[in-house]
Scaffold this active site. Structure first.
Site, PDB file in Angstrom:
ATOM      1  CE  LYS A 102      -9.023  -9.662  -2.726  1.00 35.04           C
ATOM      2  NZ  LYS A 102      -9.011  -9.859  -1.316  1.00 35.04           N
ATOM      3  CE  LYS A 162      -4.332  -1.897   1.174  1.00 32.25           C
ATOM      4  NZ  LYS A 162      -5.545  -1.997   1.956  1.00 32.25           N
ATOM      5  CE  LYS A 187     -14.965  -4.115   0.070  1.00 32.12           C
ATOM      6  NZ  LYS A 187     -15.150  -3.703   1.430  1.00 32.12           N
TER       7      LYS A 187
HETATM    8  P1  AMP Z   1     -11.874  -6.464   1.429  1.00 33.64           P
HETATM    9  O1  AMP Z   1     -12.950  -6.160   0.456  1.00 33.64           O
HETATM   10  O2  AMP Z   1     -10.557  -6.517   0.741  1.00 33.64           O
HETATM   11  O3  AMP Z   1     -11.922  -5.640   2.686  1.00 33.64           O
HETATM   12  O4  AMP Z   1     -12.105  -7.991   1.862  1.00 33.64           O
HETATM   13  C1  AMP Z   1     -12.822  -8.430   2.986  1.00 33.64           C
HETATM   14  C2  AMP Z   1     -12.823  -9.955   3.002  1.00 33.64           C
HETATM   15  O5  AMP Z   1     -13.633 -10.436   1.904  1.00 33.64           O
HETATM   16  C3  AMP Z   1     -11.436 -10.578   2.772  1.00 33.64           C
HETATM   17  O6  AMP Z   1     -10.737 -10.818   3.957  1.00 33.64           O
HETATM   18  C4  AMP Z   1     -11.756 -11.886   2.050  1.00 33.64           C
HETATM   19  O7  AMP Z   1     -12.011 -12.909   2.974  1.00 33.64           O
HETATM   20  C5  AMP Z   1     -13.049 -11.592   1.303  1.00 33.64           C
HETATM   21  N1  AMP Z   1     -12.828 -11.327  -0.134  1.00 33.64           N
HETATM   22  C6  AMP Z   1     -12.619 -10.124  -0.719  1.00 33.64           C
HETATM   23  N2  AMP Z   1     -12.506 -10.249  -2.062  1.00 33.64           N
HETATM   24  C7  AMP Z   1     -12.645 -11.571  -2.327  1.00 33.64           C
HETATM   25  C8  AMP Z   1     -12.623 -12.350  -3.523  1.00 33.64           C
HETATM   26  N3  AMP Z   1     -12.465 -11.795  -4.720  1.00 33.64           N
HETATM   27  N4  AMP Z   1     -12.804 -13.683  -3.431  1.00 33.64           N
HETATM   28  C9  AMP Z   1     -12.986 -14.252  -2.218  1.00 33.64           C
HETATM   29  N5  AMP Z   1     -13.012 -13.595  -1.065  1.00 33.64           N
HETATM   30  C10 AMP Z   1     -12.851 -12.264  -1.098  1.00 33.64           C
END
Ligand code: AMP
Ligand code: TRP
Length: 334
Positions: free
Chosen positions: A197, A115, A200
């Protein structure tokens, strides 16, 4: 929640509407775990402060994220759901954890390195000490298990290190948390670049499915998903990342195995397959979207749930915070 079920704790940042990846990879299993564990889920708004967001937008996103958790089936009667900053124990424990963390170990965190190199204009101290705040979140509740994605496992390892060191220096206070990797958790990739992956923060809206997308949008995005020219539905993430990703999604929703999916679409083109995946995703997300829209109209209900969550969270975590303060020799107010 006085019973002897194990404690699961997890936080999610309010940085935009959850994607299908968040849903299939995390939040959907959070719902399932409510039956077998004492589950504590929170919106990590303090963590989101490491990035600059317009204040009005931050407030809105926090409210939305809270409503999204409920819409995804987290039931405030079964689980504890709250906003991190509403329980002041987090900020207080965060500072204590800061003082128990070493510069060297924080410097080794890959998320910090990633980051800070991506956003050289805002390398704030919070970004650096973020894992210490996260350690506090977890240790405050004596959590047994923490469901986290691959990007957070290093932070969990760090939490265990800090806890071990603290217990050793001052006496047993903290339970050592373990990672929790739900069997059903699917890793969902971008629809446009299936080797990275689904996230968001992706700037290409065609790459991600938001859990609030309507049926038409979902079908359209799946239609334009990147595949390959082989025209055969088979699971091979190396050679066929796009098709394999669609299969992962289809399998996560329908429960069908990869072999079953291959058989189902044998001799049919990708067009049919993409439509089937789009339809099952739209069907699965419809109740979430409808519930969300209903909840966003009920602001006082949401506020009441947040207030209640914060009260319970404070009650649970204060026990550990007080014990911690005592151990390190902070004079407790009488
Ligand atoms: P974040 O959106 O990066 O804060 O992600 C929160 C949680 O959502 C992460 O710790 C993952 O467990 C899950 N997650 C986020 N993106 C994915 C994805 N593309 N596939 C599977 N799990 C995801
Ligand atoms: N750092 C996590 C993320 O970005 C969110 C988070 C904050 C968290 N505190 C936590 C997750 C405690 C699990 C436990 O995904």
């Amino acid at each position: 929640m006085e019973n002897n079920k194990k404690i699961i704790l997890s936080g999610i940042q309010p940085t935009g509407v959850f994607t299908l990846g968040n849903y299939l990879g995390a939040v959907r299993s959070w719902k399932q775990m409510q039956e077998d564990y004492n589950c504590y889920y929170f919106i990590a708004d303090l963590h989101s402060m490491t990035i600059h967001i317009d204040p009005q937008k931050r407030r809105q996103q926090t409210r939305e994220a809270f409503a999204l958790l409920l819409a995804c089936g987290i039931d405030p009667e079964k689980s504890l759901v709250f906003v991190q900053s509403h329980n002041k124990c987090h900020a207080e424990m965060g500072w204590i954890m800061d003082c128990c963390s070493q510069f060297g170990e924080l410097s080794r965190m890959t998320q910090f390195k990633d980051k800070s190199s991506k956003h050289p204009d805002n390398i704030n101290a919070g970004l650096f000490t973020y894992p210490a705040l996260m350690a506090g979140d977890i240790l405050l509740y004596q959590a047994d298990y923490v469901p986290v994605g691959a990007d957070q496992t290093q932070h969990l390892e760090f939490t265990r290190d800090v806890a071990t060191r603290f217990n050793h220096t001052y006496g047993e206070v903290f339970k050592l948390p373990e990672g929790y990797f739900p069997k059903a958790g699917a890793r969902v990739m971008s629809l446009q670049d299936p080797t990275s992956k689904m996230s968001k923060s992706d700037t290409n809206p065609k790459a991600t499915i938001s859990i609030l997308d309507d049926e038409k949008t979902i079908l359209k995005k799946f239609k334009s998903a990147v595949t390959d020219s082989e025209a055969c539905v088979r699971f091979d993430p190396e050679a066929k990342p796009g098709v394999s990703n669609l299969m992962t999604i289809y399998s996560a929703i329908t429960g069908k195995t990869m072999e079953e999916i291959t058989a189902e679409f044998a001799g049919r083109g990708y067009g049919d397959f993409k439509t089937a995946v789009g339809e099952c995703v739209a069907e699965a997300l419809r109740p979430v979207r409808e519930k969300y829209e209903e909840l966003m109209q009920e602001r006082t209900y949401l506020e009441e749930q947040m207030r209640r969550g914060a009260e319970i969270a404070d009650k649970i975590s204060r026990r550990t915070l007080t014990k911690t303060k005592k151990k390190i020799g902070l004079l407790l107010e009488k």
